[in-house]
Enzyme design. Structure first.
Site, PDB file in Angstrom:
ATOM      1  N   LYS A   1      34.676  25.576  71.295  1.00 12.15           N
ATOM      2  CA  LYS A   1      35.335  25.119  70.069  1.00 12.15           C
ATOM      3  C   LYS A   1      36.822  25.481  70.046  1.00 12.15           C
ATOM      4  O   LYS A   1      37.599  24.869  69.328  1.00 12.15           O
ATOM      5  CB  LYS A   1      34.669  25.742  68.840  1.00 12.15           C
ATOM      6  CG  LYS A   1      33.166  25.591  68.734  1.00 12.15           C
ATOM      7  CD  LYS A   1      32.755  24.181  68.375  1.00 12.15           C
ATOM      8  CE  LYS A   1      31.356  24.066  67.807  1.00 12.15           C
ATOM      9  NZ  LYS A   1      30.281  24.356  68.739  1.00 12.15           N
TER      10      LYS A   1
HETATM   11  C1  LIG Z   1      29.078  23.751  69.025  1.00 13.89           C
HETATM   12  C2  LIG Z   1      28.381  24.133  70.251  1.00 13.89           C
HETATM   13  C3  LIG Z   1      27.592  23.225  70.958  1.00 13.89           C
HETATM   14  C4  LIG Z   1      27.330  21.833  70.477  1.00 13.89           C
HETATM   15  O1  LIG Z   1      28.482  21.023  70.469  1.00 13.89           O
HETATM   16  P1  LIG Z   1      28.517  19.715  69.570  1.00 13.89           P
HETATM   17  O2  LIG Z   1      29.883  19.181  69.697  1.00 13.89           O
HETATM   18  O3  LIG Z   1      28.202  20.159  68.184  1.00 13.89           O
HETATM   19  O4  LIG Z   1      27.470  18.803  70.101  1.00 13.89           O
HETATM   20  C5  LIG Z   1      27.010  23.651  72.129  1.00 13.89           C
HETATM   21  N1  LIG Z   1      27.172  24.908  72.583  1.00 13.89           N
HETATM   22  C6  LIG Z   1      27.921  25.804  71.923  1.00 13.89           C
HETATM   23  C7  LIG Z   1      28.041  27.186  72.471  1.00 13.89           C
HETATM   24  C8  LIG Z   1      28.562  25.454  70.750  1.00 13.89           C
HETATM   25  O5  LIG Z   1      29.310  26.354  70.098  1.00 13.89           O
END
Ligand SMILES: *Cc1c(COP(=O)(O)O)cnc(C)c1O
Length: 485
Positions: free
Chosen positions: A107
């Site tokens: 993120k």
């Molecule tokens: C947010 C997240 C995901 C999923 O990503 P999306 O964009 O919501 O599909 C997968 N793994 C981790 C560690 C995340 O923080």
């Protein structure tokens, strides 16, 4: 250039879409010319990560001035490695490490950029008053957003997370967040409850806040300013594979993506629509396999048991960004609106055969239960001495399950550091975990020799600053109270 709602022809500029987050009709903002405007892919692939980000973001959001400067401010010196997202060969596959940012989750790639876009948009739109960022998190968005928006002028941020739904390390990361403009609150419910509460707050508070100088926006991947920066690392991975001599330009590459809210994998589809030679986009789910079922049958049905897993950031039954794919695959606002209404009122919808076929032309899907997640961590450590976090392990398992396309390079997107989930990772390796996440992290380091990211190691010394906890129907009232405070 105009962004339009997935549910109607409601439109706005790119700067407006970033500030607004969600369209007024509840739809998601989308550039409907995507896929029909040319993009200089080969030129882009010659640049470094920051150069690619600048070029891609300028293409997707041309209304922003000085994109180069915004990109530099967002990323320079903020990540562990200069190329932001390293590509590592593991066995005969590749792992794209997206977790080398300031909070050790993928993120960070988007949430380092979003505050820059938001402040630039405020400046360009001559906005007075304050932008309040409302965010629901399944664990990682919260910390990355708090870190990104901390003490950013003209903004404040409120994060809601499910009280029992995040890992102890994730909880600690958020509860210790410093900054004058941050609020963190846990909700008695799961991620879907948090997300629904935030969406309802947008819908019901917009009118109430009119004229008060406060406007609401979102740091979730429903915001186009959150989604767009994620397109870059698909290009980065592709360029790396060319540089390694593994592929020549034009060869297809498959990407396996651990998926929750469908933002990460949708960014891969954007890359494909922009002309990157993307092969299959493989959507990997944990035991909450609503997307696997949907991509196989066209029936999206959230009326099912919700599982709490060791990959909590994927414990999601309503994947918001799927709505953008539904539009791109059907090109019909009315259909999308109908499906979303049906999901809301009845808990399911079924797409038509043409839409499903368009989706299946690009996407594959697979899922992974808890035992398989643990087994993947154990196996990849034993055989390759590479340590997967549980989310990445889900994707690794699904890649192996779909083994038939191995003639193409397989890139597994790695979304978090294993040290965000030291307990489950230790257990997977057959080592007993304790009650304390820092002791577990130290033990994991001892057993594997893999370094603990500095930002996580430092948490132990930080004081807990946020303890609020509310029922799931109190989100709107809580937002109002904070906004008026
Ligand atoms: C947010 C997240 C995901 C999923 O990503 P999306 O964009 O919501 O599909 C997968 N793994 C981790 C560690 C995340 O923080």
């Amino acid at each position: 250039m105009r962004y339009e709602s997935t549910r109607s022809n409601l439109s706005g500029t790119d700067t407006f879409a970033v500030l607004q987050g969600l369209a007024q009709d509840g739809g998601l903002f989308l550039d409907k010319t995507l896929g029909s405007r040319p993009f200089a892919v080969q030129e882009c692939l010659k640049k470094d990560s920051l150069g690619m980000a600048e070029m891609i973001l300028s293409y997707l959001m041309p209304g922003f001035e000085n994109m180069k400067e915004l990109v530099e401010k967002a990323y320079s010196g903020k990540f562990e490695t200069e190329d932001l997202t390293p590509l590592v060969q593991v066995g005969d596959a590749y792992v794209l490490e997206l977790f080398r940012g300031p909070t050790s989750a993928f993120k960070d790639v988007a949430l380092s950029m979003l505050p820059q876009l938001m402040t630039a948009a405020r400046r360009q739109e001559n906005m007075q008053g304050k932008t309040v960022i409302l965010t629901a998190t399944s664990g990682d968005t919260g910390k990355a957003a708090l870190n990104g928006f901390m003490d950013v002028d003209g903004t404040s941020i409120i994060v809601f997370y499910p009280a029992e739904g995040v890992s102890p390390m994730q909880q600690r990361q958020m509860a210790t967040q410093e900054g004058k403009n941050v609020t963190v609150c846990s909700v008695e419910g799961n991620f879907d409850d948090c997300q629904r509460g935030v969406k309802e707050a947008f819908a019901s508070l917009a009118d109430q806040l009119e004229g008060t100088g406060v406007s609401l926006s979102s740091a979730n991947s429903i915001n186009i300013g959150r989604l767009a920066p994620q397109v870059t690392y698909y290009f980065v991975a592709y360029a790396k594979l060319m540089e390694m001599g593994r592929i020549a330009f034009g060869d297809k590459v498959d990407f396996v993506v651990p998926t929750g809210n469908f933002g990460d994998i949708l960014a891969g589809y954007y890359a494909k629509l922009m002309g990157l030679p993307v092969g299959r986009l493989v959507c990997a789910s944990n035991a909450n396999k609503v997307l696997t079922d949907f991509l196989e049958t066209g029936l999206y049905d959230r009326r099912r048991e919700f599982f709490k897993t060791t990959s909590p950031s994927m414990d999601i039954l309503v994947s918001s960004n799927l709505e953008r794919l539904l539009y791109l695959a059907s090109r019909d606002e009315n259909k999308v609106k109908g499906w979303m209404e049906q999901l809301n009122t009845q808990g399911f919808y079924q797409v038509d055969a043409d839409t499903l076929k368009n989706i299946q032309d690009s996407f594959d899907a697979g899922c992974c239960d808890e035992n398989e997640t643990m087994a993947a961590i154990k196996k990849v450590w034993a055989e390759e001495k590479y340590l997967l976090d549980p989310h990445t392990a889900v994707a690794w398992h699904v890649m192996e399950q779909k083994g038939e396309k191995k003639n193409r390079p397989q890139v597994v997107l790695s979304t978090a550091s294993p040290y965000k989930f030291p307990g489950p990772v230790l257990k997977a390796l057959g080592v007993e975990a304790g009650k304390d996440e820092f002791a577990d992290a130290a033990k994991l380091n001892e057993v594997t020799g893999v370094a603990i990211p500095e930002n996580l190691a430092k948490l132990q010394q930080k004081s807990i600053l946020h303890k609020d906890r509310i029922a799931r129907d109190q989100i709107i009232a809580y937002v109002l109270e904070k906004v008026n405070a």
